[in-house]
Design an enzyme around this catalytic site. Structure first.
Site, PDB file in Angstrom:
ATOM      1  N   HIS A 175       0.825  -1.213   0.000  1.00 19.51           N
ATOM      2  CA  HIS A 175       0.000   0.000   0.000  1.00 19.51           C
ATOM      3  C   HIS A 175       0.861   1.266   0.000  1.00 19.51           C
ATOM      4  CE1 HIS A 175      -3.157  -2.875   1.461  1.00 19.51           C
ATOM      5  NE2 HIS A 175      -3.886  -2.146   0.623  1.00 19.51           N
ATOM      6  N   HIS A 179       1.231   1.358  -5.673  1.00 17.95           N
ATOM      7  CA  HIS A 179      -0.156   0.895  -5.725  1.00 17.95           C
ATOM      8  C   HIS A 179      -1.088   2.042  -6.099  1.00 17.95           C
ATOM      9  CE1 HIS A 179      -3.957  -0.980  -4.624  1.00 17.95           C
ATOM     10  NE2 HIS A 179      -4.155  -0.065  -3.690  1.00 17.95           N
ATOM     11  N   HIS A 215      -6.440   7.418  -2.450  1.00 24.39           N
ATOM     12  CA  HIS A 215      -7.305   6.458  -1.768  1.00 24.39           C
ATOM     13  C   HIS A 215      -6.608   5.668  -0.667  1.00 24.39           C
ATOM     14  CE1 HIS A 215      -5.429   3.301  -4.213  1.00 24.39           C
ATOM     15  NE2 HIS A 215      -6.029   2.419  -3.441  1.00 24.39           N
ATOM     16  N   ASP A 216      -5.286   5.576  -0.679  1.00 26.32           N
ATOM     17  CA  ASP A 216      -4.546   4.903   0.401  1.00 26.32           C
ATOM     18  C   ASP A 216      -3.490   5.824   1.002  1.00 26.32           C
ATOM     19  OD1 ASP A 216      -5.700   2.372   0.771  1.00 26.32           O
ATOM     20  OD2 ASP A 216      -4.667   1.548  -0.979  1.00 26.32           O
ATOM     21  N   ASP A 332      -9.068  -0.919  -7.393  1.00 24.86           N
ATOM     22  CA  ASP A 332      -8.303  -1.213  -6.185  1.00 24.86           C
ATOM     23  C   ASP A 332      -8.036  -2.702  -6.027  1.00 24.86           C
ATOM     24  OD1 ASP A 332      -6.985  -0.531  -3.805  1.00 24.86           O
ATOM     25  OD2 ASP A 332      -8.823  -0.659  -2.612  1.00 24.86           O
TER      26      ASP A 332
END
Length: 418
Positions: A175, A179, A215-216, A332
């Protein structure tokens, strides 16, 4: 019968997956799950779904779809050659120059429009700045920098700051910004090559790309269950609900608010900022796997009701919001839909991250989470169930909306058959 006999903790799981989970231990090739894999599936996907319900706060469909319509066709998202010759947007920001510029340009020209970009190779070519380059190219090819009068310096600063907020690959193997770059490119492909851009106006497409980038953001390599179990600041701040996803999107908007030099949204009007924020928050929160089955079922229901007519989807704002969230979620979890070499590499990195969490749990005297114990080799069998019951149904639903998704579905089937 297995579905009727399942306990309440499993009621969120489809019957096909229930049969796989409750079966007696056996070989993964025969479709059975051992106890550890079963526990992982139950904990991850069988929890109560606290998916935020749509507030339906978007303006009228015509406003959402047509506001600031671009002067270029949707196909620009698939080829940089379609950008107007008099574009004022530079090929790359001046701070993104590299010694091997010709090689980088050739790589992007040959690969960026296709599904399955090798972000590992791009990272090598750009000295570890894959998210910067993917993010910039997606914004440029999509025409968003011009469409929304985005200051190129602020756009570059935003990309740089977001990338720096991701942990290094040494501390967080999976992550990290690689990614994020991969998911951002996958969303770009979904909106362009795979045909989903036609369902959204430019503002929603822009918001979805930004959501993919962040998003992460700030992920520490531990999952939601770990943070909830130790009751750390993540769990206490977000009350055990989608703790990481809430944190990621919160960090993104904190950056925009506290760093004016990185606020690429400052040229948008107030209403547009409200819409972008809502779309980003909703789509990032939907990446919590606890919402997976509810999300897939919702999309299937909308497909049955609305069919493939984009005009019907435009009239159903909740459907558009659900589809937008599903696209980011699909991106994802889309690694099994990439060519085998890439898919295997991502799987190995995820395994490393899981084992690192397990090592920490052992050192803290905690029960080791399912699939996180490096001394118990069951990760491969979990991938069978993950692809068969999680990934493939997600992409099958999207293929029902856009036949171009078949190329992803083929890769999923090939990887599942290996």
């Amino acid at each position: 019968a297995e579905c009727l006999q399942a306990g309440s903790a499993l009621t969120a799981l489809p019957c096909g997956l229930l049969r796989w989970v409750v079966a007696d231990g056996g070989d993964a090739d025969e479709g059975h799950a051992d106890a550890d894999v079963s526990n992982w599936l139950i904990r991850t996907y069988g929890s109560n779904d606290d998916t935020p319900k749509s507030s339906h706060s978007h303006p009228a469909p015509s406003s959402r779809k047509n506001s600031r319509q671009p002067s270029f066709a949707l196909s620009v998202a698939t080829s940089s050659q379609n950008l107007s010759d008099d574009s004022t947007i530079p090929r790359w920001h001046r701070a993104m120059t590299v010694d091997n510029q010709v090689e980088v340009d050739a790589f992007m020209e040959a690969n960026f429009s296709a599904w399955g970009l090798d972000v590992f190779q791009l990272s090598k070519l750009t000295a570890g700045r894959s998210l910067q380059f993917v993010g910039w190219e997606a914004l440029r090819q999509g025409g968003f920098l011009e469409e929304f009068d985005i200051d190129v310096d602020k756009a570059h600063c935003f990309l740089t700051r977001v990338e720096s907020c991701y942990a290094s690959s040494d501390s967080v193997p999976y992550h990290n910004s690689l990614h994020a770059a991969d998911v951002t490119h996958s969303v770009h492909a979904l909106l362009g090559t795979l045909g989903f851009g036609q369902y959204f106006g430019p503002l929603s497409r822009f918001a979805l790309l930004l959501g993919a980038m962040v998003h992460d953001m700030g992920h520490d390599g531990r999952n939601n269950a770990f943070h909830t179990n130790v009751q750390d600041h993540f769990a206490l701040t977000y009350n055990d609900r989608s703790v990481l996803e809430n944190y990621h999107v919160s960090q993104a908007f904190r950056l925009l608010k506290e760093s004016p030099e990185a606020n690429l949204l400052d040229a948008l009007d107030k209403e547009e900022i409200v819409l972008v924020r809502k779309d980003m928050v909703d789509s990032v929160l939907a990446t919590d796997m606890a919402h997976h089955f509810r999300g897939v079922e919702t999309i299937k229901n909308y497909i049955e009701t609305l069919d493939l007519d984009t005009a019907d989807w435009e009239e159903e704002l909740a459907a558009l919001s659900a589809l937008q969230a599903m696209l980011l979620h699909a991106a994802d979890i889309g690694n099994p839909g990439k060519p085998a070499a890439l898919s295997d590499r991502w799987t190995d990195l995820l395994r490393q991250e899981f084992y690192s969490q397990g090592d920490l749990e052992k050192s803290l005297g905690l029960t080791v989470s399912p699939l996180c114990d490096r001394d118990v080799q069951k990760f491969a069998s979990s991938q069978v169930g993950f692809i068969q019951f999680i990934v493939r149904p997600t992409w099958d639903a999207l293929e029902a909306l856009s036949p171009a998704v078949a190329l992803v579905s083929r890769e999923i089937c090939l990887n599942l058959a290996r």
